[in-house]
Design a protein around this motif. Structure first.
Motif, PDB file in Angstrom:
ATOM      1  N   ASN B   2       0.831  -1.196   0.000  1.00 11.22           N
ATOM      2  CA  ASN B   2       0.000   0.000   0.000  1.00 11.22           C
ATOM      3  C   ASN B   2       0.870   1.252   0.000  1.00 11.22           C
ATOM      4  O   ASN B   2       0.628   2.190  -0.760  1.00 11.22           O
ATOM      5  CB  ASN B   2      -0.925  -0.028   1.217  1.00 11.22           C
ATOM      6  CG  ASN B   2      -1.718   1.256   1.344  1.00 11.22           C
ATOM      7  OD1 ASN B   2      -2.484   1.591   0.463  1.00 11.22           O
ATOM      8  ND2 ASN B   2      -1.509   1.973   2.429  1.00 11.22           N
ATOM      9  N   VAL B   6       0.837   4.165  -2.831  1.00  9.01           N
ATOM     10  CA  VAL B   6       0.463   5.547  -2.462  1.00  9.01           C
ATOM     11  C   VAL B   6       1.622   6.495  -2.782  1.00  9.01           C
ATOM     12  O   VAL B   6       1.406   7.578  -3.353  1.00  9.01           O
ATOM     13  CB  VAL B   6       0.101   5.617  -0.961  1.00  9.01           C
ATOM     14  CG1 VAL B   6      -0.141   7.057  -0.535  1.00  9.01           C
ATOM     15  CG2 VAL B   6      -1.128   4.773  -0.668  1.00  9.01           C
ATOM     16  N   SER B  87      10.484  17.137   5.364  1.00  8.85           N
ATOM     17  CA  SER B  87       9.318  16.260   5.178  1.00  8.85           C
ATOM     18  C   SER B  87       9.676  14.777   5.322  1.00  8.85           C
ATOM     19  O   SER B  87       8.803  13.929   5.423  1.00  8.85           O
ATOM     20  CB  SER B  87       8.656  16.517   3.823  1.00  8.85           C
ATOM     21  OG  SER B  87       9.587  16.407   2.789  1.00  8.85           O
ATOM     22  N   MET B  88      10.975  14.491   5.356  1.00  6.33           N
ATOM     23  CA  MET B  88      11.416  13.110   5.588  1.00  6.33           C
ATOM     24  C   MET B  88      10.881  12.604   6.927  1.00  6.33           C
ATOM     25  O   MET B  88      10.530  11.427   7.065  1.00  6.33           O
ATOM     26  CB  MET B  88      12.950  13.082   5.589  1.00  6.33           C
ATOM     27  CG  MET B  88      13.545  11.717   5.476  1.00  6.33           C
ATOM     28  SD  MET B  88      13.305  11.048   3.834  1.00  6.33           S
ATOM     29  CE  MET B  88      14.232   9.550   3.958  1.00  6.33           C
ATOM     30  N   GLU B  89      10.833  13.498   7.905  1.00  9.60           N
ATOM     31  CA  GLU B  89      10.352  13.118   9.243  1.00  9.60           C
ATOM     32  C   GLU B  89       8.887  12.675   9.171  1.00  9.60           C
ATOM     33  O   GLU B  89       8.499  11.696   9.808  1.00  9.60           O
ATOM     34  CB  GLU B  89      10.511  14.304  10.204  1.00  9.60           C
ATOM     35  CG  GLU B  89      10.197  13.946  11.633  1.00  9.60           C
ATOM     36  CD  GLU B  89      10.521  15.062  12.609  1.00  9.60           C
ATOM     37  OE1 GLU B  89      11.139  16.060  12.207  1.00  9.60           O
ATOM     38  OE2 GLU B  89      10.135  14.925  13.778  1.00  9.60           O
ATOM     39  N   MET B  90       8.086  13.412   8.377  1.00  9.02           N
ATOM     40  CA  MET B  90       6.676  13.050   8.214  1.00  9.02           C
ATOM     41  C   MET B  90       6.544  11.696   7.519  1.00  9.02           C
ATOM     42  O   MET B  90       5.693  10.886   7.849  1.00  9.02           O
ATOM     43  CB  MET B  90       5.949  14.116   7.377  1.00  9.02           C
ATOM     44  CG  MET B  90       5.973  15.486   7.966  1.00  9.02           C
ATOM     45  SD  MET B  90       4.991  15.595   9.451  1.00  9.02           S
ATOM     46  CE  MET B  90       3.397  15.946   8.762  1.00  9.02           C
ATOM     47  N   LEU B  91       7.426  11.497   6.543  1.00  6.07           N
ATOM     48  CA  LEU B  91       7.373  10.256   5.755  1.00  6.07           C
ATOM     49  C   LEU B  91       7.794   9.055   6.596  1.00  6.07           C
ATOM     50  O   LEU B  91       7.166   7.998   6.572  1.00  6.07           O
ATOM     51  CB  LEU B  91       8.306  10.416   4.548  1.00  6.07           C
ATOM     52  CG  LEU B  91       8.112   9.481   3.372  1.00  6.07           C
ATOM     53  CD1 LEU B  91       6.712   9.583   2.814  1.00  6.07           C
ATOM     54  CD2 LEU B  91       9.116   9.799   2.279  1.00  6.07           C
ATOM     55  N   MET B  92       8.853   9.251   7.374  1.00  4.11           N
ATOM     56  CA  MET B  92       9.411   8.142   8.147  1.00  4.11           C
ATOM     57  C   MET B  92       8.582   7.817   9.391  1.00  4.11           C
ATOM     58  O   MET B  92       8.734   6.746   9.957  1.00  4.11           O
ATOM     59  CB  MET B  92      10.859   8.460   8.564  1.00  4.11           C
ATOM     60  CG  MET B  92      11.837   8.558   7.414  1.00  4.11           C
ATOM     61  SD  MET B  92      12.156   6.971   6.633  1.00  4.11           S
ATOM     62  CE  MET B  92      11.179   7.088   5.147  1.00  4.11           C
ATOM     63  N   THR B  93       7.742   8.754   9.827  1.00  8.72           N
ATOM     64  CA  THR B  93       6.897   8.468  10.994  1.00  8.72           C
ATOM     65  C   THR B  93       5.495   8.036  10.577  1.00  8.72           C
ATOM     66  O   THR B  93       4.641   7.816  11.425  1.00  8.72           O
ATOM     67  CB  THR B  93       6.804   9.690  11.937  1.00  8.72           C
ATOM     68  OG1 THR B  93       6.386  10.827  11.183  1.00  8.72           O
ATOM     69  CG2 THR B  93       8.133   9.977  12.602  1.00  8.72           C
ATOM     70  N   ALA B  94       5.265   7.919   9.265  1.00  9.52           N
ATOM     71  CA  ALA B  94       3.990   7.371   8.778  1.00  9.52           C
ATOM     72  C   ALA B  94       4.096   5.840   8.840  1.00  9.52           C
ATOM     73  O   ALA B  94       5.198   5.296   8.745  1.00  9.52           O
ATOM     74  CB  ALA B  94       3.737   7.838   7.349  1.00  9.52           C
ATOM     75  N   PRO B  95       2.957   5.172   8.991  1.00  7.32           N
ATOM     76  CA  PRO B  95       3.016   3.702   9.105  1.00  7.32           C
ATOM     77  C   PRO B  95       3.244   3.029   7.753  1.00  7.32           C
ATOM     78  O   PRO B  95       2.351   2.410   7.178  1.00  7.32           O
ATOM     79  CB  PRO B  95       1.640   3.347   9.690  1.00  7.32           C
ATOM     80  CG  PRO B  95       0.755   4.464   9.301  1.00  7.32           C
ATOM     81  CD  PRO B  95       1.600   5.680   9.178  1.00  7.32           C
ATOM     82  N   VAL B  96       4.432   3.211   7.225  1.00  4.84           N
ATOM     83  CA  VAL B  96       4.766   2.636   5.924  1.00  4.84           C
ATOM     84  C   VAL B  96       6.208   2.143   5.968  1.00  4.84           C
ATOM     85  O   VAL B  96       7.057   2.736   6.637  1.00  4.84           O
ATOM     86  CB  VAL B  96       4.549   3.700   4.817  1.00  4.84           C
ATOM     87  CG1 VAL B  96       5.326   4.960   5.093  1.00  4.84           C
ATOM     88  CG2 VAL B  96       4.875   3.167   3.454  1.00  4.84           C
ATOM     89  N   LYS B  97       6.457   1.020   5.288  1.00 11.50           N
ATOM     90  CA  LYS B  97       7.811   0.450   5.322  1.00 11.50           C
ATOM     91  C   LYS B  97       8.755   1.277   4.454  1.00 11.50           C
ATOM     92  O   LYS B  97       8.340   1.807   3.416  1.00 11.50           O
ATOM     93  CB  LYS B  97       7.774  -0.990   4.809  1.00 11.50           C
ATOM     94  CG  LYS B  97       7.119  -1.951   5.782  1.00 11.50           C
ATOM     95  CD  LYS B  97       7.159  -3.357   5.251  1.00 11.50           C
ATOM     96  CE  LYS B  97       6.540  -4.309   6.263  1.00 11.50           C
ATOM     97  NZ  LYS B  97       6.368  -5.639   5.728  1.00 11.50           N
ATOM     98  N   ARG B 253      17.454   6.626  10.246  1.00 10.57           N
ATOM     99  CA  ARG B 253      16.685   6.563  11.495  1.00 10.57           C
ATOM    100  C   ARG B 253      17.639   6.427  12.686  1.00 10.57           C
ATOM    101  O   ARG B 253      17.359   6.868  13.776  1.00 10.57           O
ATOM    102  CB  ARG B 253      15.785   5.323  11.495  1.00 10.57           C
ATOM    103  CG  ARG B 253      14.558   5.432  10.653  1.00 10.57           C
ATOM    104  CD  ARG B 253      13.704   4.221  10.951  1.00 10.57           C
ATOM    105  NE  ARG B 253      12.723   3.979   9.934  1.00 10.57           N
ATOM    106  CZ  ARG B 253      11.545   4.598   9.885  1.00 10.57           C
ATOM    107  NH1 ARG B 253      11.228   5.464  10.785  1.00 10.57           N
ATOM    108  NH2 ARG B 253      10.692   4.320   8.933  1.00 10.57           N
ATOM    109  N   VAL B 254      18.750   5.718  12.428  1.00  9.71           N
ATOM    110  CA  VAL B 254      19.699   5.444  13.503  1.00  9.71           C
ATOM    111  C   VAL B 254      20.520   6.685  13.834  1.00  9.71           C
ATOM    112  O   VAL B 254      20.995   6.849  14.953  1.00  9.71           O
ATOM    113  CB  VAL B 254      20.627   4.264  13.098  1.00  9.71           C
ATOM    114  CG1 VAL B 254      21.587   3.920  14.204  1.00  9.71           C
ATOM    115  CG2 VAL B 254      19.778   3.067  12.712  1.00  9.71           C
TER     116      VAL B 254
END
Lengths: 327, 255
Positions: B2, B6, B87-97, B253-254
């Motif tokens: 998904n 998206v 906007s990477m922060e928004m992307l990485m904190t969304a429930p998506v792999k 993320r690390v």
């Protein structure tokens, strides 16, 4: 709903969060308060799954942020401090995209977006390009984004940062409305923002938790409370009146109108007002004023942060001089 | 899945609303149109072999522009811009792999790139008529050549995504991608001479031959031949660079 246990986060040599522990129960609105650089955003980013913790653990809605990051991210609505939104998209397009990304089923998406826009109060700019709306509206678009999947937990990082007073008031109203349905953790370095909406406050400074409790409770238990007494007597009678009470640092001022005013620090939890009243009646002294002068929450916050820094500096100085003396 | 879909839709939309995409398309179509009409007039005047005409269209300068420069421009913003704007922060904190985001972004770049090429296939059909070639072209080699061109560019696009994930500077990301594409096209032919005796070693030559994308293209795809080992080479290359991109994004993320 949120449990943080001994959370530590380092960036190289910099210790951003140091063994932080707290809990937020379901339905609570908790203000996460601290000066700039206290470690609020870092803690929030760990909870949102953006940064891993160096040590310790945290869970949101029963899911471990390290091991079940995807489930945690499904359970939260996150508003970062600076809301970065794609400027080329219209507000409604952006929210539809975010709803889809968050797994809101296609058949429910339209309703979810409308509901989030209504809650955040941005229906009037729904057709505008995100790049063309004001900062206040952009912050509310970010809030609508956090709400669009109707998460159990909302984590809002400085939601009123950089807004004008009207915009701040509007955001606070929205947060108050949301408190009925969501568990909310929101950070701020402005005490008044937190005081207005939070039922509980966590004060963080230099990465460690300095205080945890309801705003009134924190002030009440504050070591900064003072006893103020004004009575129609001389200084000697006033000293008699206050003798043996759990107070310290008594300051007396004899007025020209026959009144003597006394002010003294209180030991923790003490309230000698009833006893002073009884003593005054027994001695036939007319009391003009008898009150506990608590510091404002603002003063309390200052005490918890700047005061703690001063105490640490003094300790370091004493340590240095002792070392020098021993040498 | 998904998340990939998206992300793909959103990124593809972003390409269509970006002025840069339209500038690329305009320059490419104008340039390509001029090249093809000149080439077809020359072939018509000299009674040239139409099959040679098809392979000749791929050695035009606009082809190199499309393989070296355009993938870099399309992918430079993929992650670098997200990181620069936050906007990477928004992307990485969304429930998506992370893998979904990477595949979605690369897929959108590859789809937009393929759409850029599509009208040029139609223009070849137009050239069959009137004052241009005045003869039928064999569209088997055309299809094979387009497939080869797309696979090569899709690999460059996957490297572009990887380069973009390494930095928040879009120009640096573009430069890395251009260097990669330029190196991929020129080094396998240039290196043997530069390496001296080592360049004549059987295994070195075999290895460089495998990576000689231009020679492989002209010997196989441009002649209408689809070699599965060539297809596997490009698909492996794409998968390798997408994997590196996922690792790079996850490692942020690390940080």
């Amino acid at each position: 709903m949120i449990t943080v246990t001994d959370l530590t986060k380092r960036f190289g040599q910099t210790l951003a969060v140091d063994r932080l522990s707290f809990q937020v129960e379901s339905g609570e609105v908790v203000g996460f308060l601290g000066p700039n650089g206290a470690g609020k955003s870092t803690t929030i980013r760990v909870l949102a799954g953006y940064h891993p913790a160096t040590r310790g653990s945290a869970s949101v809605a029963g899911f471990d942020v390290a091991k079940q990051s995807l489930q945690v991210r499904q359970s939260i609505g996150y508003l970062p401090e600076n809301v970065p939104i794609y400027p080329e998209l219209r507000v409604v397009e952006y929210l539809r995209y975010r709803a889809a990304l968050k797994g809101v089923p296609a058949r429910d998406r339209k309703v979810a977006v409308m509901r989030a826009m209504a809650k955040a109060g941005i229906e009037d700019v729904r057709r505008k390009l995100v790049g063309h709306v004001s900062r206040g509206y952009r912050q509310r678009v970010g809030l609508a984004d956090a709400l669009v999947s109707n998460p159990k937990v909302l984590i809002l990082d400085e939601p009123t940062s950089g807004l004008d007073p009207n915009q701040r008031r509007r955001i606070k109203e929205v947060v108050r409305e949301l408190a009925e349905e969501h568990t909310i953790l929101f950070s701020s370095h402005i005490l008044a923002e937190v005081q207005d909406v939070a039922s509980r406050i966590l004060v963080i400074h230099r990465g460690t938790l300095r205080a945890d409790g309801a705003p009134d409770e924190l002030v009440r238990s504050s070591v900064g409370r003072r006893l103020v007494v004004a009575a129609a007597c001389d200084e000697a009678a006033m000293r008699q009146l206050l003798a043996g009470l759990p107070i310290e640092g008594v300051e007396l001022v004899e007025g020209t109108n026959g009144l003597t005013r006394a002010s003294a620090g209180l030991t923790e939890g003490a309230d000698p007002r009833a006893e002073i009243g009884e003593r005054a009646v027994a001695a036939g002294i007319a009391l003009q004023e008898l009150k506990l002068d608590a510091p404002s929450l603002e003063e309390y916050f200052q005490l918890m942060t700047e005061g703690a820094d001063r105490a640490a500096e003094n300790e370091a100085l004493v340590g240095d001089s002792e070392t020098a003396g021993a040498a | 899945m998904n998340g990939a879909l998206v992300t793909f839709r959103k990124e593809l939309l972003s390409y269509f609303v970006s002025p840069v995409s339209w500038v690329i398309a305009f320059v490419f179509y104008a340039w390509r149109g001029y090249e093809l009409s000149s080439l077809s007039r020359y072939f018509a005047a000299t009674n040239g072999d139409p099959d040679v005409f098809v392979s000749a269209t791929y050695s035009r300068p606009s082809t190199f522009w499309m393989v070296i420069l355009v993938p870099a421009i399309l992918t430079m913003r993929c992650f670098a811009e997200e990181r620069r704007t936050g906007s990477m922060e928004m992307l990485m904190t969304a429930p998506v792999k992370d893998s979904g985001v990477v595949v979605g972004k690369w897929g959108a770049a590859a789809a937009f790139y393929a759409l850029l090429w599509l009208p040029t296939a139609l223009s070849l059909h137009v050239l069959e008529y009137g004052p241009f070639l005045g003869t039928d072209l064999s569209f088997g080699p055309v299809f094979a050549a387009y497939l080869g061109m797309f696979l090569l560019s899709a690999m460059v696009l996957s490297f572009g995504c990887f380069a973009s994930s390494l930095t928040d500077n879009v120009l640096l990301a573009a430069l890395l991608s251009i260097l990669f594409a330029f190196g991929l096209i020129t080094l396998p032919q240039q290196l043997p001479a530069q390496l001296g005796e080592l360049g004549q070693n059987y295994y070195v030559r075999e290895l460089l031959d495998k990576f000689d994308v231009m020679r492989n293209f002209s010997e196989w795809f441009a002649r209408g031949l689809i070699d599965t080992s060539q297809v596997a080479f490009y698909i492996s290359g794409i998968a390798f660079f997408l994997f590196l991109t996922v690792v790079s994004v996850a490692s942020r993320r690390v940080a």
